[in-house]
Design a protein around this motif. Structure first.
Motif, PDB file in Angstrom:
ATOM      1  N   ASN A 291       0.410  -0.637  -0.048  1.00 19.67           N
ATOM      2  CA  ASN A 291       0.427  -0.267  -0.081  1.00 19.67           C
ATOM      3  C   ASN A 291       1.340   1.598  -0.234  1.00 19.67           C
ATOM      4  OD1 ASN A 291       0.898  -0.332   2.934  1.00 19.67           O
ATOM      5  ND2 ASN A 291      -0.923   0.448   3.487  1.00 19.67           N
ATOM      6  N   LYS A 292       2.176   1.118   0.615  1.00 17.57           N
ATOM      7  CA  LYS A 292       3.279   2.583  -0.002  1.00 17.57           C
ATOM      8  C   LYS A 292       3.203   2.638  -1.379  1.00 17.57           C
ATOM      9  CE  LYS A 292       3.266   2.536   4.777  1.00 17.57           C
ATOM     10  NZ  LYS A 292       1.903   1.427   5.132  1.00 17.57           N
TER      11      LYS A 292
ATOM     12  N   LYS B  52      -0.043   4.186  -2.042  1.00 22.68           N
ATOM     13  CA  LYS B  52      -0.461   5.345  -0.891  1.00 22.68           C
ATOM     14  C   LYS B  52       0.662   6.733  -2.180  1.00 22.68           C
ATOM     15  CE  LYS B  52      -1.433   5.815   2.902  1.00 22.68           C
ATOM     16  NZ  LYS B  52      -1.889   5.220   4.127  1.00 22.68           N
TER      17      LYS B  52
ATOM     18  N   ASN C 234       7.149   1.562   8.693  1.00 20.27           N
ATOM     19  CA  ASN C 234       6.629   1.798   7.362  1.00 20.27           C
ATOM     20  C   ASN C 234       6.358   2.380   6.390  1.00 20.27           C
ATOM     21  OD1 ASN C 234       7.281  -1.146   8.061  1.00 20.27           O
ATOM     22  ND2 ASN C 234       4.956  -1.666   8.109  1.00 20.27           N
TER      23      ASN C 234
ATOM     24  N   SER D 124      -1.814   9.390   4.044  1.00 18.98           N
ATOM     25  CA  SER D 124      -2.943   8.829   4.044  1.00 18.98           C
ATOM     26  C   SER D 124      -3.321  10.947   4.043  1.00 18.98           C
ATOM     27  CB  SER D 124      -3.705   8.979   5.324  1.00 18.98           C
ATOM     28  OG  SER D 124      -3.667   7.293   5.239  1.00 18.98           O
TER      29      SER D 124
ATOM     30  N   PRO E 236      -5.582  -4.727   5.714  1.00 21.42           N
ATOM     31  CA  PRO E 236      -5.852  -3.516   7.278  1.00 21.42           C
ATOM     32  C   PRO E 236      -5.611  -2.861   6.852  1.00 21.42           C
ATOM     33  CG  PRO E 236      -3.221  -5.608   6.291  1.00 21.42           C
ATOM     34  CD  PRO E 236      -4.249  -4.699   5.744  1.00 21.42           C
ATOM     35  N   VAL E 237      -6.233  -1.943   8.759  1.00 24.05           N
ATOM     36  CA  VAL E 237      -6.620  -0.698   8.799  1.00 24.05           C
ATOM     37  C   VAL E 237      -5.194  -0.094   9.758  1.00 24.05           C
ATOM     38  CG1 VAL E 237      -8.021   1.448   9.466  1.00 24.05           C
ATOM     39  CG2 VAL E 237      -8.569  -0.951   8.491  1.00 24.05           C
TER      40      VAL E 237
ATOM     41  N   THR F  11      -4.081   3.616   9.398  1.00 26.47           N
ATOM     42  CA  THR F  11      -4.638   5.659   9.435  1.00 26.47           C
ATOM     43  C   THR F  11      -5.984   5.396   8.591  1.00 26.47           C
ATOM     44  OG1 THR F  11      -3.083   5.948   7.454  1.00 26.47           O
ATOM     45  CG2 THR F  11      -2.247   6.175   9.671  1.00 26.47           C
ATOM     46  N   GLY F  12      -6.114   4.459   7.395  1.00 33.15           N
ATOM     47  CA  GLY F  12      -7.432   4.341   7.508  1.00 33.15           C
ATOM     48  C   GLY F  12      -7.388   4.977   5.564  1.00 33.15           C
ATOM     49  N   GLY F  13      -5.888   5.363   5.118  1.00 35.51           N
ATOM     50  CA  GLY F  13      -6.366   5.636   3.738  1.00 35.51           C
ATOM     51  C   GLY F  13      -6.607   4.505   2.841  1.00 35.51           C
ATOM     52  N   THR F  14      -5.542   3.356   2.847  1.00 28.01           N
ATOM     53  CA  THR F  14      -5.890   2.256   2.279  1.00 28.01           C
ATOM     54  C   THR F  14      -7.536   1.640   1.835  1.00 28.01           C
ATOM     55  OG1 THR F  14      -3.453   1.603   2.743  1.00 28.01           O
ATOM     56  CG2 THR F  14      -5.240  -0.309   1.754  1.00 28.01           C
TER      57      THR F  14
ATOM     58  N   ASP G 245       3.570 -10.241   7.969  1.00 26.16           N
ATOM     59  CA  ASP G 245       4.043  -9.364   9.073  1.00 26.16           C
ATOM     60  C   ASP G 245       2.859  -9.692  10.338  1.00 26.16           C
ATOM     61  OD1 ASP G 245       2.443  -7.081   8.094  1.00 26.16           O
ATOM     62  OD2 ASP G 245       2.449  -6.213   9.475  1.00 26.16           O
TER      63      ASP G 245
ATOM     64  N   TYR H 149       0.223  -5.983  10.597  1.00 27.60           N
ATOM     65  CA  TYR H 149      -0.767  -5.826   9.774  1.00 27.60           C
ATOM     66  C   TYR H 149      -1.369  -6.544   9.657  1.00 27.60           C
ATOM     67  CZ  TYR H 149       0.631  -0.643   9.751  1.00 27.60           C
ATOM     68  OH  TYR H 149       0.743   0.344  10.032  1.00 27.60           O
TER      69      TYR H 149
ATOM     70  N   GLY I 172       1.802  -5.362   2.168  1.00 25.88           N
ATOM     71  CA  GLY I 172       3.364  -5.074   2.754  1.00 25.88           C
ATOM     72  C   GLY I 172       3.858  -6.415   3.089  1.00 25.88           C
TER      73      GLY I 172
HETATM   74  C1  LIG Z   1       1.474   0.875   6.496  1.00 34.97           C
HETATM   75  C2  LIG Z   1       0.822  -0.213   6.224  1.00 34.97           C
HETATM   76  C3  LIG Z   1      -0.415  -0.434   6.737  1.00 34.97           C
HETATM   77  C4  LIG Z   1      -1.885   0.250   7.080  1.00 34.97           C
HETATM   78  O1  LIG Z   1      -2.041   1.534   6.394  1.00 34.97           O
HETATM   79  P1  LIG Z   1      -3.059   2.814   6.476  1.00 34.97           P
HETATM   80  O2  LIG Z   1      -3.267   2.736   5.078  1.00 34.97           O
HETATM   81  O3  LIG Z   1      -2.056   3.485   7.379  1.00 34.97           O
HETATM   82  O4  LIG Z   1      -4.567   2.126   6.291  1.00 34.97           O
HETATM   83  C5  LIG Z   1      -1.401  -1.728   6.240  1.00 34.97           C
HETATM   84  N1  LIG Z   1      -0.558  -3.066   6.348  1.00 34.97           N
HETATM   85  C6  LIG Z   1       1.310  -2.220   5.866  1.00 34.97           C
HETATM   86  C7  LIG Z   1       1.855  -3.467   5.563  1.00 34.97           C
HETATM   87  C8  LIG Z   1       1.138  -1.379   5.976  1.00 34.97           C
HETATM   88  O5  LIG Z   1       3.042  -1.300   5.792  1.00 34.97           O
END
Ligand SMILES: *Cc1c(COP(=O)(O)O)cnc(C)c1O
Length: 263
Positions: free
Chosen positions: A26-27, A30, A49, A124, A150-151, A153-156, A235, A238, A261
């Motif tokens: 998701n990085k 995003k 991360n 996010s 997974p959540v 901060t919720g942006g994903t 991991d 998350y 991730g």
């Molecule tokens: C950063 C991260 C998330 C969190 O995503 P948000 O958009 O902040 O909810 C979820 N999974 C992994 C593996 C991350 O590194």
């Protein structure tokens, strides 16, 4: 690259962890629309991360980066990596860090990093939502599905849900204890990005295993067992919490887990 779909125990895995070696999951999604070539300063904990991914993006795409880190000055492998990528660090004590969106603290940050665009903690923002909206079309061929992530901060989740085709729904698994406030965050982020909130998502708050970055022997055993049977190490912060929750719930005939991730 379109990340592959694989299968584990009847759940489809959307392998976003394979999108980029240093900017995984998701990085990558995003940051895609946040990276414009301008300098970026952003926020995170010492093991974030997101901090790691922004530093790697700065090195790869050639723009200056700043990291505002929560707590007393420390060094660890994440921050060493970030510095090696060229990121400049600034540490804020916990009180100031909590006030990181206040005008006073933002002024300190802008003084230290002049000309840098400020990207919020976890990355996010509306651009992140746009990037995560690109997951849905890659799943449209399934016809309908429940898609999980997974959540933090919720942006994903905000972007995932906003980009899903009709007939699909999204379920987010909070990795924070007391994560019910996250629904407001997801709604806020969707409003910022789209001007409306989509009705196709919800957040499960029962699978936090004690809170952010906490784990239990049961979760550890689940991670080991999953790795033995599927050759993928989840991991503990998350993706393991999401997969454990999916295993515990009957979400529908077609369930997709976004592997956001890796370890
Ligand atoms: C950063 C991260 C998330 C969190 O995503 P948000 O958009 O902040 O909810 C979820 N999974 C992994 C593996 C991350 O590194």
């Amino acid at each position: 690259m379109v990340s592959p779909l694989t299968r584990a125990d009847g759940v489809l895995l959307k392998r976003d962890d394979l999108l980029h070696p240093d900017i995984p999951g998701n990085k990558w999604r995003k940051l895609k629309y946040n990276v414009t070539g301008e300098p970026i300063v952003t926020f995170g904990g010492a093991y974030s991360n997101h901090i790691r991914a922004v530093a790697a993006a700065g090195r790869e795409f050639g723009f200056p980066t700043g990291g505002v880190i929560r707590g007393e000055p420390v060094r660890n492998e994440v921050l060493d990596f970030a510095v090696a990528c060229g990121m400049r660090l600034m540490f804020l004590d916990r009180t100031r860090y909590r006030a990181k969106t206040s005008p006073e603290v933002l002024r300190l940050v802008r003084e230290r990093f002049p000309g840098h665009r400020v990207v919020p903690e976890g990355g996010s923002n509306a651009e992140a939502v746009r990037g995560c909206m690109e997951i849905g079309p890659e799943l449209a061929h399934l016809g309908e599905a429940v898609v999980c992530c997974p959540v933090g901060t919720g942006g994903t989740l905000a972007g995932l849900a906003a980009g899903l085709p009709p007939g699909f729904t999204a379920v987010g698994f909070s990795v924070l204890k007391g994560g019910s406030f996250l629904s407001d965050e997801v709604a806020r982020l969707q409003t910022e990005a789209l001007g409306r909130v989509t009705p196709n998502w919800r957040i499960e708050t029962r699978f936090h295993f004690g809170g952010y970055a906490r784990t239990t022997p049961e979760l550890g055993a689940f991670i080991d067992d999953f790795e033995t049977r599927h050759g993928l190490r989840l991991d503990h912060v998350y993706t393991a919490k999401m997969m454990y929750g999916i295993r515990a719930l009957a979400l529908g005939p077609t369930v997709v887990a976004v592997i956001t991730g890796r370890v």
